[in-house]
Scaffold this motif. Structure first.
Motif, PDB file in Angstrom:
ATOM      1  N   GLY A 181       0.811  -1.204   0.000  1.00 40.90           N
ATOM      2  CA  GLY A 181       0.000   0.000   0.000  1.00 40.90           C
ATOM      3  C   GLY A 181       0.841   1.248   0.000  1.00 40.90           C
ATOM      4  N   ARG A 182       0.339   2.278   0.682  1.00 34.20           N
ATOM      5  CA  ARG A 182       0.992   3.578   0.672  1.00 34.20           C
ATOM      6  C   ARG A 182       1.267   4.055   2.088  1.00 34.20           C
ATOM      7  NH1 ARG A 182      -2.367   6.852  -4.058  1.00 34.20           N
ATOM      8  NH2 ARG A 182      -1.764   5.497  -5.789  1.00 34.20           N
ATOM      9  N   ALA A 183       1.855   3.221   2.909  1.00 36.53           N
ATOM     10  CA  ALA A 183       2.193   3.613   4.272  1.00 36.53           C
ATOM     11  C   ALA A 183       3.248   4.715   4.231  1.00 36.53           C
ATOM     12  CB  ALA A 183       2.699   2.407   5.059  1.00 36.53           C
ATOM     13  N   PRO A 184       3.236   5.628   5.218  1.00 34.29           N
ATOM     14  CA  PRO A 184       4.166   6.761   5.199  1.00 34.29           C
ATOM     15  C   PRO A 184       5.636   6.410   5.005  1.00 34.29           C
ATOM     16  CG  PRO A 184       2.480   7.127   6.841  1.00 34.29           C
ATOM     17  CD  PRO A 184       2.250   5.736   6.291  1.00 34.29           C
ATOM     18  N   PRO A 185       6.177   5.325   5.582  1.00 38.83           N
ATOM     19  CA  PRO A 185       7.609   5.059   5.329  1.00 38.83           C
ATOM     20  C   PRO A 185       7.944   4.787   3.870  1.00 38.83           C
ATOM     21  CG  PRO A 185       6.865   3.882   7.280  1.00 38.83           C
ATOM     22  CD  PRO A 185       5.635   4.424   6.601  1.00 38.83           C
ATOM     23  N   THR A 186       6.942   4.551   3.031  1.00 40.75           N
ATOM     24  CA  THR A 186       7.198   4.326   1.605  1.00 40.75           C
ATOM     25  C   THR A 186       6.956   5.576   0.783  1.00 40.75           C
ATOM     26  OG1 THR A 186       4.933   3.681   1.013  1.00 40.75           O
ATOM     27  CG2 THR A 186       6.350   1.978   1.936  1.00 40.75           C
ATOM     28  N   SER A 187       6.578   6.678   1.415  1.00 44.82           N
ATOM     29  CA  SER A 187       6.159   7.855   0.667  1.00 44.82           C
ATOM     30  C   SER A 187       7.327   8.787   0.389  1.00 44.82           C
ATOM     31  CB  SER A 187       5.058   8.585   1.446  1.00 44.82           C
ATOM     32  OG  SER A 187       5.548   9.018   2.702  1.00 44.82           O
ATOM     33  N   GLU A 188       7.019   9.862  -0.296  1.00 45.29           N
ATOM     34  CA  GLU A 188       8.018  10.855  -0.670  1.00 45.29           C
ATOM     35  C   GLU A 188       7.984  12.013   0.315  1.00 45.29           C
ATOM     36  OE1 GLU A 188       8.854  14.068  -4.269  1.00 45.29           O
ATOM     37  OE2 GLU A 188       7.333  12.503  -4.462  1.00 45.29           O
ATOM     38  N   GLY A 189       9.181  12.505   0.697  1.00 39.16           N
ATOM     39  CA  GLY A 189       9.264  13.681   1.553  1.00 39.16           C
ATOM     40  C   GLY A 189       8.958  13.433   3.004  1.00 39.16           C
ATOM     41  N   SER A 190       9.062  12.175   3.473  1.00 40.34           N
ATOM     42  CA  SER A 190       8.879  11.897   4.900  1.00 40.34           C
ATOM     43  C   SER A 190      10.190  12.164   5.644  1.00 40.34           C
ATOM     44  CB  SER A 190       8.428  10.452   5.110  1.00 40.34           C
ATOM     45  OG  SER A 190       9.405   9.552   4.621  1.00 40.34           O
ATOM     46  N   SER A 191      10.098  12.249   6.966  1.00 38.56           N
ATOM     47  CA  SER A 191      11.300  12.425   7.790  1.00 38.56           C
ATOM     48  C   SER A 191      11.647  11.112   8.472  1.00 38.56           C
ATOM     49  CB  SER A 191      11.091  13.524   8.830  1.00 38.56           C
ATOM     50  OG  SER A 191      10.013  13.189   9.698  1.00 38.56           O
ATOM     51  N   LEU A 192      12.934  10.918   8.766  1.00 36.88           N
ATOM     52  CA  LEU A 192      13.407   9.692   9.393  1.00 36.88           C
ATOM     53  C   LEU A 192      14.472  10.061  10.424  1.00 36.88           C
ATOM     54  CD1 LEU A 192      13.153   6.541   9.222  1.00 36.88           C
ATOM     55  CD2 LEU A 192      15.164   6.598   7.740  1.00 36.88           C
ATOM     56  N   VAL A 193      14.262   9.652  11.675  1.00 37.04           N
ATOM     57  CA  VAL A 193      15.223   9.925  12.737  1.00 37.04           C
ATOM     58  C   VAL A 193      15.545   8.637  13.485  1.00 37.04           C
ATOM     59  CG1 VAL A 193      14.424  12.306  13.035  1.00 37.04           C
ATOM     60  CG2 VAL A 193      13.426  10.488  14.434  1.00 37.04           C
ATOM     61  N   SER A 211       9.634   7.219  11.564  1.00 38.56           N
ATOM     62  CA  SER A 211       9.242   7.904  10.337  1.00 38.56           C
ATOM     63  C   SER A 211       7.973   8.697  10.586  1.00 38.56           C
ATOM     64  CB  SER A 211       9.018   6.891   9.209  1.00 38.56           C
ATOM     65  OG  SER A 211       8.485   7.516   8.062  1.00 38.56           O
ATOM     66  N   PHE A 212       7.945   9.915  10.017  1.00 38.30           N
ATOM     67  CA  PHE A 212       6.759  10.766  10.174  1.00 38.30           C
ATOM     68  C   PHE A 212       6.435  11.455   8.858  1.00 38.30           C
ATOM     69  CE2 PHE A 212       5.200  15.144  10.790  1.00 38.30           C
ATOM     70  CZ  PHE A 212       3.944  14.849  11.281  1.00 38.30           C
ATOM     71  N   GLY A 213       5.122  11.539   8.570  1.00 37.13           N
ATOM     72  CA  GLY A 213       4.632  12.323   7.438  1.00 37.13           C
ATOM     73  C   GLY A 213       4.981  11.733   6.091  1.00 37.13           C
ATOM     74  N   GLY A 214       4.910  12.582   5.066  1.00 39.79           N
ATOM     75  CA  GLY A 214       5.195  12.165   3.700  1.00 39.79           C
ATOM     76  C   GLY A 214       3.971  12.286   2.808  1.00 39.79           C
ATOM     77  N   TYR A 215       4.186  12.044   1.516  1.00 40.40           N
ATOM     78  CA  TYR A 215       3.107  12.117   0.535  1.00 40.40           C
ATOM     79  C   TYR A 215       3.183  10.923  -0.404  1.00 40.40           C
ATOM     80  CZ  TYR A 215       0.155  13.682  -3.296  1.00 40.40           C
ATOM     81  OH  TYR A 215      -0.819  13.755  -4.260  1.00 40.40           O
ATOM     82  N   SER A 216       2.078  10.190  -0.511  1.00 38.81           N
ATOM     83  CA  SER A 216       1.982   9.064  -1.444  1.00 38.81           C
ATOM     84  C   SER A 216       0.566   9.017  -2.008  1.00 38.81           C
ATOM     85  CB  SER A 216       2.323   7.743  -0.733  1.00 38.81           C
ATOM     86  OG  SER A 216       1.461   7.542   0.376  1.00 38.81           O
TER      87      SER A 216
END
Length: 534
Positions: A326-338, A350-355
């Protein structure tokens, strides 16, 4: 921002939760989440994750931030600070805080500050996206990014979480030009800025280094072949010496290349990697766990990338950690990773993003690959009251763990033996999982190729049917033309017969006329015309 008298309880919510599930309650006071339950409950967030190398949705409390992408995040003192981003083409300028102890969100309000020493002044930072946040001590540095107002040069902002104030740091030397989508990497006491997209959508591949001790910018001349101009790439530091750059994109294509810069010789190179071949991508996120560089999300001109990759920076071996459907946030574009540590375990958050839609969800992955620091010392906060752990450099890649307050040497030996066996088993397990992931990836690629072939076959079948229909129409038209030609030939034959009959009749008529005229003209005494007029 809520005041003390506006405090109200907020319950943790999880999708599809039932009424029987126990909720956590926190209170919003002065823009901060205050726990009203015991620590065992509030610390459940990451500690409740038992499986390794799998993305897990994490429940949070408090007012959720607005969904966004191309924001930036940094961890300082058990809290993740999120600033800026983009939502529906609108730049955001809010600061959201996720407390890892209570796993609750709160929004910070920037406060004015009257005093400044090494600063050029305080400011309320303009909304932006495509910027970078870098933790530095107990403060956070913010560099670059796109905003509404035009800027000529890249400035360095500093956020103080204690006072909730933004300040502009005074920097010396020639500052880089303004840009967004660049990479900003902490290498020792310096920040390395590479690439990005400048004014007029111009792509860059210049390199600038900021010495954080002297706050001086330097633009170094490098040797070798640098990466091509790009933005939305990822960069990481290894052994406080090497800068690695992976992927990114131009205006027409995405990249999957890996570049290495030796910060001592300032020479670019292309290391030969092993393992899987990563797909081209841009807009991905990266975080390092020791010598392992995790890459999540991003996309190319065709699709998003669901696999989470890891690069062993000492061997340059790529492998797949896990994948998401699917399109869970860790697979999306422009997410943050710390990266965040809890009880000696390494967690990627992982937080946010666009898919296809903007996200404000939090996902976490507990890594089975343990931290190993090439040099320097890491001081971890105590996670329980039984022991304290310190790590010091033993070699360029090794780490010695000294465990205090242990009473029996035999117990230590048995623990070391068990730990060695456990590590060996985990290593074999990781190898098997990597091979399995590679086989699954290969199977996925073959399925995709088969689907493409089937799609092509369907298209060719449609074209063949179309050609057959056209051929049938041409055959019908030719048949009609043949019939028309046959009809014309029959009519022509009839006309020829009629002409013959007409010719015969004319000949007969002429013969009759000759006979009659000859008989009348031979009578005696006829004088013809002259007789009647004589």
């Amino acid at each position: 921002m809520a005041s003390a008298k506006d405090s109200h309880p907020v319950k943790l919510a999880r999708p599809n939760s039932t009424a029987s599930e126990e909720s956590k309650v926190v209170v919003v006071e002065n823009g901060k989440m205050v726990d009203v339950q015991d620590k065992e409950i509030t610390m459940e967030g990451l500690c409740s994750i038992s499986s390794y190398d799998q993305w897990v949705w994490v429940a949070v409390s408090g007012p959720l931030p607005k969904p966004r992408y191309k924001h930036a995040a940094a961890v300082v003192q058990e809290k993740m600070y999120v600033f800026g981003g983009n939502h529906n083409g609108r730049y955001l300028g809010d600061i959201q805080v996720l407390d890892f102890k209570s796993f609750s969100w709160s929004k910070l309000e920037v406060q004015p500050q009257s005093e400044a020493s090494e600063l050029t002044g305080t400011t309320s930072l303009a909304p932006c996206a495509g910027h970078a946040l870098v933790p530095w001590g107990n403060k956070i540095l913010c560099l670059a990014g796109h905003s509404r107002g035009p800027t000529e040069s890249l400035s360095v902002k500093e956020f103080d979480p204690q006072t909730c104030t933004w300040s502009t740091l005074r920097a010396y030397g020639r500052s880089p030009s303004s840009r967004g989508g660049q990479s900003v990497t902490l290498v020792g006491d310096t920040l390395v800025v590479f690439g990005g997209e400048g004014d007029g959508r111009s792509l860059l591949n210049d390199l600038h280094i900021l010495d954080l001790e002297t706050m001086t910018w330097d633009e170094f001349e490098t040797k070798g072949t640098p990466p091509s101009p790009r933005s939305e790439h990822a960069a990481a530091c290894y052994a406080n010496r090497y800068l690695l750059v992976f992927g990114g994109g131009s205006h027409s294509t995405c990249f999957s290349d890996l570049h290495l810069l030796d910060m001592q010789t300032m020479e670019w190179s292309r290391p030969e990697h092993q393992g899987i071949t990563p797909e081209p991508r841009a807009g991905h996120a990266g975080a390092t766990v020791g010598e392992n560089w995790f890459i999540t999300g991003g996309g190319n001109n065709k699709k998003g990338v669901p696999e989470t990759l890891v690069l062993n920076m000492s061997t340059f071996v790529w492998s797949v950690v896990t994948g998401l459907e699917g399109r869970a946030p860790p697979t999306s574009e422009g997410s943050s990773l710390v990266l965040h540590k809890v009880n000696g375990e390494d967690f990627l958050v992982s937080f946010g993003g666009y898919s296809g839609r903007y996200s404000n969800e939090v996902y976490a992955l507990k890594s089975s690959r343990k931290s190993s620091v090439p040099s320097g010392q890491i001081n971890e906060p105590e996670t329980n009251g039984l022991a304290s752990i310190s790590m010091a450099a033993n070699s360029s890649r090794g780490v010695i763990f000294e465990i205090e307050e242990l009473q029996d040497e035999k117990t230590i030996k048995r623990a070391d033996t068990s730990k060695t066996l456990l590590q060996a088993v985990k290593g074999e397990k990781n190898q098997i999982e990597e091979k399995l992931n590679q086989e699954e990836l290969q199977s996925s690629r073959l399925k995709q190729e088969l689907a493409n072939v089937e799609t092509k076959n369907v298209e060719l079948t449609k074209e063949l049917d179309l050609v057959r229909n056209q051929l049938s129409a041409e055959e019908a038209r030719a048949s009609r033309l043949e019939k028309e030609v046959s009809d014309l030939q029959q009519r022509l034959q009839k006309m020829e017969a009629l002409e013959k009959e007409s010719e015969l009749l004319r000949l007969e008529k002429d013969a009759d006329s000759d006979d009659s005229s000859s008989g009348s003209n031979q009578r005696p005494g006829d004088r013809g015309f002259w007789r009647w007029n004589g």
